[in-house]
Motif scaffolding. Structure first.
Motif, PDB file in Angstrom:
ATOM      1  N   GLN A   1       8.193  -4.121  -5.675  1.00 59.25           N
ATOM      2  CA  GLN A   1       9.003  -4.026  -6.893  1.00 59.25           C
ATOM      3  C   GLN A   1       9.954  -5.213  -6.983  1.00 59.25           C
ATOM      4  OE1 GLN A   1      11.177  -0.486  -8.223  1.00 59.25           O
ATOM      5  NE2 GLN A   1       9.873   0.632  -6.799  1.00 59.25           N
TER       6      GLN A   1
ATOM      7  N   GLY B   1       5.770   3.612 -10.369  1.00 61.51           N
ATOM      8  CA  GLY B   1       4.673   4.353 -10.996  1.00 61.51           C
ATOM      9  C   GLY B   1       3.580   3.488 -11.586  1.00 61.51           C
TER      10      GLY B   1
ATOM     11  N   GLY C   1       1.248   2.006 -10.079  1.00 61.65           N
ATOM     12  CA  GLY C   1      -0.025   2.234  -9.385  1.00 61.65           C
ATOM     13  C   GLY C   1      -0.185   1.391  -8.130  1.00 61.65           C
ATOM     14  N   LYS C   2       0.913   0.777  -7.685  1.00 57.24           N
ATOM     15  CA  LYS C   2       0.835  -0.144  -6.544  1.00 57.24           C
ATOM     16  C   LYS C   2       0.413   0.577  -5.258  1.00 57.24           C
ATOM     17  CE  LYS C   2       5.175  -1.413  -6.946  1.00 57.24           C
ATOM     18  NZ  LYS C   2       5.558  -0.373  -7.932  1.00 57.24           N
TER      19      LYS C   2
ATOM     20  N   ALA D   1       6.468  -2.059 -11.829  1.00 52.21           N
ATOM     21  CA  ALA D   1       7.594  -1.126 -11.800  1.00 52.21           C
ATOM     22  C   ALA D   1       7.192   0.164 -11.081  1.00 52.21           C
ATOM     23  CB  ALA D   1       8.024  -0.824 -13.232  1.00 52.21           C
TER      24      ALA D   1
ATOM     25  N   THR E   1      -1.072   3.398  -5.025  1.00 50.98           N
ATOM     26  CA  THR E   1      -2.428   3.929  -5.204  1.00 50.98           C
ATOM     27  C   THR E   1      -3.469   2.855  -4.882  1.00 50.98           C
ATOM     28  OG1 THR E   1      -1.644   5.461  -6.883  1.00 50.98           O
ATOM     29  CG2 THR E   1      -4.000   4.954  -6.901  1.00 50.98           C
TER      30      THR E   1
ATOM     31  N   GLU F   1       5.682  -2.544  -0.306  1.00 48.10           N
ATOM     32  CA  GLU F   1       7.130  -2.609  -0.509  1.00 48.10           C
ATOM     33  C   GLU F   1       7.948  -2.805   0.770  1.00 48.10           C
ATOM     34  OE1 GLU F   1       8.853  -1.311  -3.657  1.00 48.10           O
ATOM     35  OE2 GLU F   1       7.135  -0.355  -4.651  1.00 48.10           O
TER      36      GLU F   1
ATOM     37  N   ILE G   1      -4.206  12.306 -14.670  1.00 51.37           N
ATOM     38  CA  ILE G   1      -3.438  11.040 -14.663  1.00 51.37           C
ATOM     39  C   ILE G   1      -4.312   9.908 -14.144  1.00 51.37           C
ATOM     40  CG2 ILE G   1      -1.485   9.809 -13.615  1.00 51.37           C
ATOM     41  CD1 ILE G   1      -0.150  12.576 -13.355  1.00 51.37           C
TER      42      ILE G   1
HETATM   43  P1  ATP Z   1       6.485   3.256  -6.800  1.00 51.49           P
HETATM   44  O1  ATP Z   1       6.897   1.834  -6.826  1.00 51.49           O
HETATM   45  O2  ATP Z   1       7.452   4.159  -7.510  1.00 51.49           O
HETATM   46  O3  ATP Z   1       6.079   3.762  -5.441  1.00 51.49           O
HETATM   47  P2  ATP Z   1       3.712   2.795  -7.510  1.00 51.49           P
HETATM   48  O4  ATP Z   1       3.521   1.602  -8.366  1.00 51.49           O
HETATM   49  O5  ATP Z   1       3.411   2.658  -6.082  1.00 51.49           O
HETATM   50  O6  ATP Z   1       5.163   3.370  -7.741  1.00 51.49           O
HETATM   51  P3  ATP Z   1       1.891   5.032  -7.480  1.00 51.49           P
HETATM   52  O7  ATP Z   1       2.633   5.742  -6.389  1.00 51.49           O
HETATM   53  O8  ATP Z   1       0.607   4.408  -7.149  1.00 51.49           O
HETATM   54  O9  ATP Z   1       2.822   3.958  -8.158  1.00 51.49           O
HETATM   55  O10 ATP Z   1       1.675   6.063  -8.666  1.00 51.49           O
HETATM   56  C1  ATP Z   1       0.946   5.764  -9.848  1.00 51.49           C
HETATM   57  C2  ATP Z   1       0.890   6.997 -10.743  1.00 51.49           C
HETATM   58  O11 ATP Z   1       0.074   8.003 -10.129  1.00 51.49           O
HETATM   59  C3  ATP Z   1       2.237   7.653 -10.987  1.00 51.49           C
HETATM   60  O12 ATP Z   1       2.254   8.122 -12.314  1.00 51.49           O
HETATM   61  C4  ATP Z   1       2.267   8.810  -9.996  1.00 51.49           C
HETATM   62  O13 ATP Z   1       3.070   9.880 -10.476  1.00 51.49           O
HETATM   63  C5  ATP Z   1       0.819   9.202  -9.938  1.00 51.49           C
HETATM   64  N1  ATP Z   1       0.460   9.750  -8.616  1.00 51.49           N
HETATM   65  C6  ATP Z   1       0.543   9.105  -7.438  1.00 51.49           C
HETATM   66  N2  ATP Z   1       0.101   9.896  -6.422  1.00 51.49           N
HETATM   67  C7  ATP Z   1      -0.270  11.072  -6.990  1.00 51.49           C
HETATM   68  C8  ATP Z   1      -0.811  12.295  -6.489  1.00 51.49           C
HETATM   69  N3  ATP Z   1      -1.083  12.456  -5.181  1.00 51.49           N
HETATM   70  N4  ATP Z   1      -1.041  13.286  -7.370  1.00 51.49           N
HETATM   71  C9  ATP Z   1      -0.787  13.134  -8.685  1.00 51.49           C
HETATM   72  N5  ATP Z   1      -0.299  12.002  -9.245  1.00 51.49           N
HETATM   73  C10 ATP Z   1      -0.031  10.989  -8.408  1.00 51.49           C
END
Ligand code: ATP
Length: 239
Positions: free
Chosen positions: A196, A40, A42-43, A38, A45, A164, A17
């Motif tokens: 979000q 997932g 990647g915020k 939204a 991350t 958030e 991924i």
């Molecule tokens: P949210 O608002 O729902 O917290 P986000 O924008 O912060 O979402 P991330 O948590 O960064 O998004 O996730 C980005 C993508 O990476 C998603 O598809 C998530 O499933 C995937 N992901 C995040 N952490 C991991 C991990 N430790 N192992 C595998 N996939 C991951």
């Protein structure tokens, strides 16, 4: 001019991924910058990569014109701190103990300087001072969020990352917290806000980036993005 924080072509994958795909952004000193997107997108991350909590496969992160260390403790020492999503305060410790832990990376500082900062965070969030001896796990959601922000401030950062801060909170509490964020920024602290809640984030920030499945798809002056029909349809729910 280069920003306080420069993220260049950052790529992060979790196995197959790809969570961040060539993400570049610049955070000018003294500003509030938001990243909206939204679930997932990647915020989190992005925040974790800056903080040295997840490793990145390629790209660069520079802070004050120098490569940012990749180890969390050194990132905090360099002057960046994170108020994480879901708050992650230390539930079995008191409000005071949580704040003392936040100050820990400044081991060279005098007790007086730490006390001054504690007085400052109590002036921002008086409710925390009223609850100084209370276990953090028994605070309300809004109070826990205040504590997470206050704890992050206790390392006396130059850049505050907020993941958030409005999550799960009532609108009136969100308003309170965002008002204090503005006051914190007016004291000179640069803020990167990931949300979000696009409307609140765009109202608070000067510049914003839109993250969609790991890519920056739009960026600009927040006020202009607020009136962008595509942004309104995708993120503002017609509000
Ligand atoms: P949210 O608002 O729902 O917290 P986000 O924008 O912060 O979402 P991330 O948590 O960064 O998004 O996730 C980005 C993508 O990476 C998603 O598809 C998530 O499933 C995937 N992901 C995040 N952490 C991991 C991990 N430790 N192992 C595998 N996939 C991951």
């Amino acid at each position: 001019m280069a920003g306080l924080l420069e993220v260049k072509q950052l790529c992060v994958s979790y196995g197959a991924i790809r969570a961040l795909d060539r993400v570049s952004l610049s955070i000018p000193a003294g500003e509030i910058v938001s990243v909206i997107g939204a679930n997932g997108a990647g915020k989190s991350t992005l925040m974790s990569a800056v903080m040295g909590q997840v490793s990145y496969q390629s790209g660069e992160i520079e802070f004050e014109g120098k490569p940012l260390p990749r180890r969390s403790f050194q990132v905090v020492k360099s002057g960046i701190s994170l108020s994480p999503e879901g708050r992650r305060i230390f539930a079995p410790l008191t409000v005071l103990e949580n704040l003392q832990i936040g100050a820990f990376p400044r081991s060279g500082d005098s007790e007086k300087a730490v006390k001054e900062d504690m007085d400052w965070v109590f002036s921002l969030f008086p409710r925390l001072e009223e609850r100084i001896g209370q276990y953090a796990g028994t605070l309300s959601g809004g109070e826990q969020q205040m504590l997470a922000v206050a704890r992050a401030l206790m390392s006396r950062p130059k850049l505050l990352l907020l993941d958030e801060p409005s999550l799960g909170l009532a609108p009136v509490i969100i308003k309170d917290i965002f008002r204090e964020l503005r006051r914190i920024n007016e004291k000179g602290l640069t803020i990167l806000l990931v949300e979000q809640n696009a409307k609140q984030a765009l109202l608070l920030s000067q510049h914003a980036f839109v993250l969609q499945t790991g890519r920056i798809v739009k960026q600009g002056v927040s006020r202009e993005l607020l009136s962008d029909p595509e942004i309104a349809a995708a993120y503002l729910g017609g509000k």
